[in-house]
Write a protein that holds these residues in place. Structure first.
Motif, PDB file in Angstrom:
ATOM      1  N   VAL A  37      40.283  40.683  32.467  1.00  0.00           N
ATOM      2  CA  VAL A  37      40.800  41.519  31.383  1.00  0.00           C
ATOM      3  C   VAL A  37      42.248  41.860  31.730  1.00  0.00           C
ATOM      4  O   VAL A  37      42.533  42.285  32.851  1.00  0.00           O
TER       5      VAL A  37
ATOM      6  N   VAL B 261      32.459  38.086  31.690  1.00  0.00           N
ATOM      7  CA  VAL B 261      33.902  38.273  31.538  1.00  0.00           C
ATOM      8  C   VAL B 261      34.579  37.847  32.837  1.00  0.00           C
ATOM      9  O   VAL B 261      34.258  38.344  33.907  1.00  0.00           O
TER      10      VAL B 261
ATOM     11  N   GLU C  74      40.892  48.915  31.569  1.00  0.00           N
ATOM     12  CA  GLU C  74      40.335  47.580  31.784  1.00  0.00           C
ATOM     13  C   GLU C  74      38.821  47.645  31.929  1.00  0.00           C
ATOM     14  O   GLU C  74      38.109  46.780  31.419  1.00  0.00           O
TER      15      GLU C  74
ATOM     16  N   VAL D 299      41.144  38.942  27.007  1.00  0.00           N
ATOM     17  CA  VAL D 299      39.909  38.852  27.775  1.00  0.00           C
ATOM     18  C   VAL D 299      39.581  37.381  27.956  1.00  0.00           C
ATOM     19  O   VAL D 299      39.567  36.621  26.986  1.00  0.00           O
TER      20      VAL D 299
ATOM     21  N   VAL E 240      37.144  47.994  28.448  1.00  0.00           N
ATOM     22  CA  VAL E 240      37.194  46.744  27.687  1.00  0.00           C
ATOM     23  C   VAL E 240      36.218  45.730  28.288  1.00  0.00           C
ATOM     24  O   VAL E 240      35.476  45.061  27.578  1.00  0.00           O
ATOM     25  N   ARG E 241      36.188  45.644  29.614  1.00  0.00           N
ATOM     26  CA  ARG E 241      35.257  44.740  30.290  1.00  0.00           C
ATOM     27  C   ARG E 241      33.811  45.087  29.930  1.00  0.00           C
ATOM     28  O   ARG E 241      33.013  44.218  29.592  1.00  0.00           O
TER      29      ARG E 241
END
Length: 73
Positions: free
Chosen positions: A31, A28, A15, A48, A18-19
């Motif tokens: 996620v 953001v 996570e 997301v 990806v964040r």
């Protein structure tokens, strides 16, 4: 807020990774990496949540990096 589908993730993606990838393009909210119900193993995609305007203008059917495919969900 807009939910973005992120596909083609490596099974080792976290996570936080990806964040970090998406925070380059705006704030953001969350996620969610999706795991298999039976095995608990990653399925290779995530969702997301970002502000609606930022997400739609920046990620409409686009490849963010060489291993991520993005679509507004």
């Amino acid at each position: 807020m807009t939910t973005i589908y992120v596909g083609n993730l490596p099974f080792t993606a976290t996570e936080d990774e990806v964040r970090a990838l998406f925070e380059r393009h705006g704030k953001v909210e969350s996620v969610k990496l999706i795991n298999d119900r039976e095995t608990g193993r990653p399925r290779g995609f995530a969702f997301v949540d970002m502000a609606a305007g930022e997400a739609q203008t920046r990620f409409n059917r686009r490849t963010v990096s060489r291993w991520v495919d993005v679509r507004c969900a």
